[in-house]
Design a protein around this motif. Structure first.
Motif, PDB file in Angstrom:
ATOM      1  N   LEU A  53      14.665  22.083-111.589  1.00  0.00           N
ATOM      2  CA  LEU A  53      14.402  21.686-112.968  1.00  0.00           C
ATOM      3  C   LEU A  53      13.021  21.037-113.096  1.00  0.00           C
ATOM      4  O   LEU A  53      12.309  21.263-114.070  1.00  0.00           O
ATOM      5  N   LYS A  54      12.641  20.247-112.089  1.00  0.00           N
ATOM      6  CA  LYS A  54      11.287  19.663-112.104  1.00  0.00           C
ATOM      7  C   LYS A  54      10.237  20.764-112.062  1.00  0.00           C
ATOM      8  O   LYS A  54       9.238  20.705-112.770  1.00  0.00           O
ATOM      9  N   ASP A  55      10.467  21.778-111.233  1.00  0.00           N
ATOM     10  CA  ASP A  55       9.535  22.896-111.135  1.00  0.00           C
ATOM     11  C   ASP A  55       9.425  23.661-112.455  1.00  0.00           C
ATOM     12  O   ASP A  55       8.393  24.262-112.749  1.00  0.00           O
ATOM     13  N   LEU A  56      10.491  23.629-113.247  1.00  0.00           N
ATOM     14  CA  LEU A  56      10.484  24.288-114.552  1.00  0.00           C
ATOM     15  C   LEU A  56       9.833  23.424-115.628  1.00  0.00           C
ATOM     16  O   LEU A  56       9.714  23.834-116.768  1.00  0.00           O
ATOM     17  N   GLY A  57       9.433  22.210-115.242  1.00  0.00           N
ATOM     18  CA  GLY A  57       8.733  21.347-116.194  1.00  0.00           C
ATOM     19  C   GLY A  57       9.588  20.293-116.855  1.00  0.00           C
ATOM     20  O   GLY A  57       9.140  19.617-117.777  1.00  0.00           O
ATOM     21  N   PHE A  58      10.814  20.121-116.404  1.00  0.00           N
ATOM     22  CA  PHE A  58      11.681  19.108-116.988  1.00  0.00           C
ATOM     23  C   PHE A  58      11.281  17.722-116.482  1.00  0.00           C
ATOM     24  O   PHE A  58      10.950  17.549-115.313  1.00  0.00           O
ATOM     25  N   SER A  59      11.325  16.745-117.362  1.00  0.00           N
ATOM     26  CA  SER A  59      11.103  15.353-116.953  1.00  0.00           C
ATOM     27  C   SER A  59      12.380  14.845-116.292  1.00  0.00           C
ATOM     28  O   SER A  59      13.460  15.439-116.452  1.00  0.00           O
ATOM     29  N   LEU A  60      12.268  13.732-115.573  1.00  0.00           N
ATOM     30  CA  LEU A  60      13.466  13.169-114.950  1.00  0.00           C
ATOM     31  C   LEU A  60      14.489  12.761-116.003  1.00  0.00           C
ATOM     32  O   LEU A  60      15.692  12.873-115.784  1.00  0.00           O
ATOM     33  N   ARG A  61      14.031  12.296-117.150  1.00  0.00           N
ATOM     34  CA  ARG A  61      14.962  11.937-118.240  1.00  0.00           C
ATOM     35  C   ARG A  61      15.719  13.167-118.724  1.00  0.00           C
ATOM     36  O   ARG A  61      16.928  13.118-118.942  1.00  0.00           O
ATOM     37  N   GLU A  62      14.996  14.266-118.894  1.00  0.00           N
ATOM     38  CA  GLU A  62      15.652  15.502-119.318  1.00  0.00           C
ATOM     39  C   GLU A  62      16.617  16.005-118.245  1.00  0.00           C
ATOM     40  O   GLU A  62      17.713  16.488-118.564  1.00  0.00           O
ATOM     41  N   ILE A  63      16.230  15.867-116.988  1.00  0.00           N
ATOM     42  CA  ILE A  63      17.104  16.283-115.890  1.00  0.00           C
ATOM     43  C   ILE A  63      18.367  15.437-115.899  1.00  0.00           C
ATOM     44  O   ILE A  63      19.481  15.948-115.731  1.00  0.00           O
ATOM     45  N   PHE A  64      18.209  14.135-116.116  1.00  0.00           N
ATOM     46  CA  PHE A  64      19.373  13.254-116.199  1.00  0.00           C
ATOM     47  C   PHE A  64      20.311  13.733-117.303  1.00  0.00           C
ATOM     48  O   PHE A  64      21.525  13.820-117.109  1.00  0.00           O
ATOM     49  N   ASP A  65      19.749  14.059-118.463  1.00  0.00           N
ATOM     50  CA  ASP A  65      20.567  14.511-119.590  1.00  0.00           C
ATOM     51  C   ASP A  65      21.299  15.808-119.253  1.00  0.00           C
ATOM     52  O   ASP A  65      22.481  15.964-119.587  1.00  0.00           O
ATOM     53  N   VAL A  66      20.610  16.744-118.578  1.00  0.00           N
ATOM     54  CA  VAL A  66      21.244  18.003-118.191  1.00  0.00           C
ATOM     55  C   VAL A  66      22.375  17.741-117.198  1.00  0.00           C
ATOM     56  O   VAL A  66      23.497  18.244-117.359  1.00  0.00           O
ATOM     57  N   LEU A  67      22.084  16.934-116.176  1.00  0.00           N
ATOM     58  CA  LEU A  67      23.111  16.647-115.172  1.00  0.00           C
ATOM     59  C   LEU A  67      24.292  15.908-115.783  1.00  0.00           C
ATOM     60  O   LEU A  67      25.453  16.177-115.448  1.00  0.00           O
ATOM     61  N   ASP A  68      24.010  14.985-116.678  1.00  0.00           N
ATOM     62  CA  ASP A  68      25.074  14.234-117.348  1.00  0.00           C
ATOM     63  C   ASP A  68      25.965  15.180-118.162  1.00  0.00           C
ATOM     64  O   ASP A  68      27.188  15.085-118.115  1.00  0.00           O
ATOM     65  N   ALA A  69      25.332  16.104-118.884  1.00  0.00           N
ATOM     66  CA  ALA A  69      26.099  17.073-119.671  1.00  0.00           C
ATOM     67  C   ALA A  69      26.930  17.981-118.767  1.00  0.00           C
ATOM     68  O   ALA A  69      28.082  18.310-119.084  1.00  0.00           O
ATOM     69  N   LEU A  70      26.362  18.367-117.622  1.00  0.00           N
ATOM     70  CA  LEU A  70      27.110  19.202-116.677  1.00  0.00           C
ATOM     71  C   LEU A  70      28.289  18.431-116.083  1.00  0.00           C
ATOM     72  O   LEU A  70      29.384  18.978-115.934  1.00  0.00           O
TER      73      LEU A  70
END
Length: 124
Positions: A53-70
């Motif tokens: 996700l970082k390689d795709l340009g996601f910020s750590l905050r956005e990654i947190f939100d994605v992981l939280d939703a998953l």
């Protein structure tokens, strides 16, 4: 597994792994009696997902939100598609900027090459 094994299997430094844990990206970490971190097998997949996700340009905050939703099973495919489209737009804009920069550098290089040839002719 200990942090050294997770570090070896993911290629992510232990400092980064600890940071991910502090940011809530690795919630599955437990502590042993000696207070050492104990990472489950799932942590390898989670760290690799964070890296992707970082390689795709996601910020750590956005990654947190994605992981939280998953984790909560609240993200649907439409929501995921919107996120990917937004990131693709950012990537497309960066590509356009880089292509413009490439063109500028090519023009400058060609101008310098012409100047160098002209100088060579003058010195002959």
């Amino acid at each position: 597994m200990k942090i050294s094994e997770l570090e070896q299997r993911t290629g992510v430094s232990r400092h980064t792994l600890r940071y991910y844990e502090k940011q809530g990206l690795l919630l599955e970490v437990s502590r042993q009696g000696n207070n050492y971190r104990d990472y489950p097998e799932q942590a390898v997949k989670r760290v690799n997902m964070v890296r992707q996700l970082k390689d795709l340009g996601f910020s750590l905050r956005e990654i947190f939100d994605v992981l939280d939703a998953l984790r909560k099973d609240t993200m649907d495919c439409a929501q995921g598609a919107v996120l990917m489209a937004q990131k693709r737009a950012v990537v497309d804009a960066k590509i356009a900027e880089l292509e413009a920069l490439r063109l500028l550098l090519t023009e400058e290089q060609q101008q310098l090459e012409r100047s160098a040839k002209a100088q060579d002719l003058q010195h002959q």
